[in-house]
Scaffold this motif. Structure first.
Motif, PDB file in Angstrom:
ATOM      1  N   HIS A 147      -1.024 -10.763   6.421  1.00  0.00           N
ATOM      2  CA  HIS A 147      -1.812  -9.635   5.923  1.00  0.00           C
ATOM      3  C   HIS A 147      -1.457  -9.263   4.484  1.00  0.00           C
ATOM      4  CE1 HIS A 147      -3.211  -5.458   5.474  1.00  0.00           C
ATOM      5  NE2 HIS A 147      -4.086  -5.734   6.417  1.00  0.00           N
ATOM      6  N   ARG A 148      -0.187  -9.091   4.192  1.00  0.00           N
ATOM      7  CA  ARG A 148       0.358  -8.837   2.849  1.00  0.00           C
ATOM      8  C   ARG A 148       0.014  -7.464   2.259  1.00  0.00           C
ATOM      9  NH1 ARG A 148       0.015 -13.768  -1.245  1.00  0.00           N
ATOM     10  NH2 ARG A 148      -2.201 -13.241  -1.223  1.00  0.00           N
ATOM     11  N   ASP A 149      -0.428  -6.536   3.100  1.00  0.00           N
ATOM     12  CA  ASP A 149      -0.707  -5.193   2.584  1.00  0.00           C
ATOM     13  C   ASP A 149      -0.580  -4.162   3.708  1.00  0.00           C
ATOM     14  OD1 ASP A 149      -1.272  -3.372   0.591  1.00  0.00           O
ATOM     15  OD2 ASP A 149      -3.450  -3.603   0.730  1.00  0.00           O
ATOM     16  N   ILE A 192       7.794 -13.209   5.479  1.00  0.00           N
ATOM     17  CA  ILE A 192       8.624 -12.345   4.630  1.00  0.00           C
ATOM     18  C   ILE A 192       7.823 -11.154   4.111  1.00  0.00           C
ATOM     19  CG2 ILE A 192       9.839 -12.217   2.418  1.00  0.00           C
ATOM     20  CD1 ILE A 192      11.497 -13.543   4.563  1.00  0.00           C
ATOM     21  N   SER A 193       6.591 -11.396   3.662  1.00  0.00           N
ATOM     22  CA  SER A 193       5.763 -10.329   3.117  1.00  0.00           C
ATOM     23  C   SER A 193       5.480  -9.253   4.158  1.00  0.00           C
ATOM     24  CB  SER A 193       4.443 -10.900   2.592  1.00  0.00           C
ATOM     25  OG  SER A 193       3.556  -9.857   2.229  1.00  0.00           O
ATOM     26  N   ASP A 194       4.958  -9.659   5.304  1.00  0.00           N
ATOM     27  CA  ASP A 194       4.587  -8.672   6.320  1.00  0.00           C
ATOM     28  C   ASP A 194       5.800  -7.908   6.842  1.00  0.00           C
ATOM     29  OD1 ASP A 194       1.945  -9.229   6.034  1.00  0.00           O
ATOM     30  OD2 ASP A 194       1.737 -10.396   7.872  1.00  0.00           O
ATOM     31  N   LEU A 195       6.924  -8.589   7.002  1.00  0.00           N
ATOM     32  CA  LEU A 195       8.120  -7.907   7.493  1.00  0.00           C
ATOM     33  C   LEU A 195       8.662  -6.932   6.436  1.00  0.00           C
ATOM     34  CD1 LEU A 195      10.095 -10.641   9.471  1.00  0.00           C
ATOM     35  CD2 LEU A 195       8.369  -9.016  10.267  1.00  0.00           C
ATOM     36  N   TYR A 196       8.539  -7.282   5.179  1.00  0.00           N
ATOM     37  CA  TYR A 196       8.964  -6.381   4.102  1.00  0.00           C
ATOM     38  C   TYR A 196       8.140  -5.092   4.144  1.00  0.00           C
ATOM     39  CZ  TYR A 196      10.364  -4.962  -0.637  1.00  0.00           C
ATOM     40  OH  TYR A 196      10.858  -4.275  -1.731  1.00  0.00           O
ATOM     41  N   PHE A 197       6.838  -5.231   4.334  1.00  0.00           N
ATOM     42  CA  PHE A 197       5.980  -4.051   4.447  1.00  0.00           C
ATOM     43  C   PHE A 197       6.289  -3.258   5.716  1.00  0.00           C
ATOM     44  CE2 PHE A 197       3.165  -6.089   1.278  1.00  0.00           C
ATOM     45  CZ  PHE A 197       2.884  -4.985   0.486  1.00  0.00           C
ATOM     46  N   VAL A 198       6.611  -3.952   6.802  1.00  0.00           N
ATOM     47  CA  VAL A 198       6.978  -3.256   8.036  1.00  0.00           C
ATOM     48  C   VAL A 198       8.221  -2.408   7.816  1.00  0.00           C
ATOM     49  CG1 VAL A 198       7.817  -3.553  10.408  1.00  0.00           C
ATOM     50  CG2 VAL A 198       5.890  -4.899   9.595  1.00  0.00           C
ATOM     51  N   GLY A 199       9.159  -2.930   7.031  1.00  0.00           N
ATOM     52  CA  GLY A 199      10.362  -2.166   6.715  1.00  0.00           C
ATOM     53  C   GLY A 199      10.028  -0.850   6.015  1.00  0.00           C
ATOM     54  N   HIS A 200       9.136  -0.913   5.035  1.00  0.00           N
ATOM     55  CA  HIS A 200       8.740   0.308   4.323  1.00  0.00           C
ATOM     56  C   HIS A 200       7.912   1.221   5.237  1.00  0.00           C
ATOM     57  CE1 HIS A 200      10.213  -0.412   0.228  1.00  0.00           C
ATOM     58  NE2 HIS A 200      10.014  -1.696   0.486  1.00  0.00           N
ATOM     59  N   PHE A 201       7.097   0.638   6.086  1.00  0.00           N
ATOM     60  CA  PHE A 201       6.333   1.429   7.055  1.00  0.00           C
ATOM     61  C   PHE A 201       7.284   2.206   7.963  1.00  0.00           C
ATOM     62  CE2 PHE A 201       4.511   1.631  11.374  1.00  0.00           C
ATOM     63  CZ  PHE A 201       3.379   2.403  11.125  1.00  0.00           C
ATOM     64  N   LEU A 202       8.306   1.535   8.459  1.00  0.00           N
ATOM     65  CA  LEU A 202       9.282   2.194   9.331  1.00  0.00           C
ATOM     66  C   LEU A 202      10.027   3.296   8.585  1.00  0.00           C
ATOM     67  CD1 LEU A 202      10.886   2.544  11.923  1.00  0.00           C
ATOM     68  CD2 LEU A 202      12.215   0.497  11.333  1.00  0.00           C
ATOM     69  N   LEU A 203      10.325   3.065   7.314  1.00  0.00           N
ATOM     70  CA  LEU A 203      10.989   4.108   6.522  1.00  0.00           C
ATOM     71  C   LEU A 203      10.113   5.360   6.408  1.00  0.00           C
ATOM     72  CD1 LEU A 203      12.809   2.308   3.557  1.00  0.00           C
ATOM     73  CD2 LEU A 203      13.843   3.659   5.392  1.00  0.00           C
ATOM     74  N   PHE A 204       8.818   5.183   6.213  1.00  0.00           N
ATOM     75  CA  PHE A 204       7.912   6.332   6.159  1.00  0.00           C
ATOM     76  C   PHE A 204       7.959   7.120   7.462  1.00  0.00           C
ATOM     77  CE2 PHE A 204       5.712   4.448   2.442  1.00  0.00           C
ATOM     78  CZ  PHE A 204       5.531   5.599   1.686  1.00  0.00           C
ATOM     79  N   LEU A 205       7.973   6.405   8.590  1.00  0.00           N
ATOM     80  CA  LEU A 205       8.034   7.087   9.884  1.00  0.00           C
ATOM     81  C   LEU A 205       9.336   7.878  10.013  1.00  0.00           C
ATOM     82  CD1 LEU A 205       6.726   4.352  12.374  1.00  0.00           C
ATOM     83  CD2 LEU A 205       5.417   6.140  11.211  1.00  0.00           C
ATOM     84  N   LEU A 206      10.427   7.253   9.651  1.00  0.00           N
ATOM     85  CA  LEU A 206      11.730   7.904   9.794  1.00  0.00           C
ATOM     86  C   LEU A 206      11.886   9.090   8.841  1.00  0.00           C
ATOM     87  CD1 LEU A 206      13.876   4.666  10.156  1.00  0.00           C
ATOM     88  CD2 LEU A 206      13.357   6.309  11.964  1.00  0.00           C
TER      89      LEU A 206
END
Length: 260
Positions: A147-149, A192-206
């Motif tokens: 997805h990359r976004d 790598i791209s999608d997991l990197y975005f997932v990391g930032h997504f999780l940070l927003f939730l936390l």
């Protein structure tokens, strides 16, 4: 040249007129725009079902590279048949601008939930949501798509189910990429791209549940003070520690209640 003088607002009127000439649909409203496209809400006159018409922005209609990317998005959505990805129902052109009509996902983005509604997500809830997202990403990768976004405006919640939209930056999954050669993880054509975005997504939730104790900004590791298992998991997503070799391994590595 004359085509460069078409303004975005004039083009909106052209789209509205185009819909008016097709009795199957009625024009509802302009939804918004991104780097490449403009989106409009339309309604099927018979079923009253809502759809989204996404059209290439007029300023790009003679840019071959941008047209190729837009058509690639159409191709990717057409080949996917997943319940959490909008399906395409019609394609065509409006004044030389390609467009497609897809399902309208009637939900709230996590950007709306966090910044408009003030939703708060506990660690347990955040990990549960991330697990569902990783399940979907694993399926996307199995279909050969990255997805990359995966930002908070592109992930929606509909009756506790996640939906992924905006495949404008998506690309074909490339298996044979040397991770050491990746300079920008956001643009990587693999997991790598999608997991990197997932990391930032999780940070927003936390961070939705975080109350700053002082004005001085610190690293997220210091501010959030997460259980070590959650911090390690995040750091692997964000490429701070050794990255996960796949979305499936990341999914299997989500911290359990016993680790929190």
């Amino acid at each position: 040249m004359w085509w460069k003088r078409i303004s975005e607002k004039n083009f909106d009127r052209i789209v509205e007129h185009f819909i008016a000439e097709h009795p199957d649909f009625s024009f509802k409203k302009f939804l918004g725009y991104g780097s490449y496209g403009r989106a409009y809400l339309i309604e099927d006159c018979s079923s009253k079902k809502l759809f989204v018409l996404k059209c290439l922005r007029p300023k790009h209609r003679h840019h071959k590279k941008t047209i190729y990317k837009f058509k690639q998005e159409i191709h990717i959505l057409q080949q996917l048949s997943l319940p959490y990805v909008p399906a395409i129902h019609l394609t065509g052109t409006i004044d030389d601008c390609p467009f497609f009509i897809m399902d309208y996902v009637n939900g709230q983005t996590f950007e709306q939930l966090i910044f408009q509604d003030g939703a708060k997500f506990t660690i347990v809830r955040s990990l549960a949501i991330t697990k569902q997202l990783l399940e979907q990403i694993t399926q996307l990768h199995n279909h050969g798509i990255v997805h990359r976004d995966l930002r908070i405006p592109n992930i929606l919640l509909v009756e506790q189910q996640l939906h992924i939209i905006d495949f404008g930056l998506a690309t074909t999954y490339q298996k044979e990429i040397d991770i050491s050669t990746i300079e920008n993880p956001k643009r990587a054509a693999n997991h790598i791209s999608d997991l990197y975005f997932v990391g930032h997504f999780l940070l927003f939730l936390l961070y939705s549940n975080y109350k700053p104790s002082n004005k001085k900004e610190k690293a997220w590791q210091q501010e959030l003070q997460l259980p070590i298992a959650v911090q390690d998991f995040l750091e692997r997503l964000l490429w701070i520690q050794e990255p996960f070799p796949s979305a499936l391994v990341a999914l299997q590595s989500i911290p359990q209640l016993a680790d929190i």
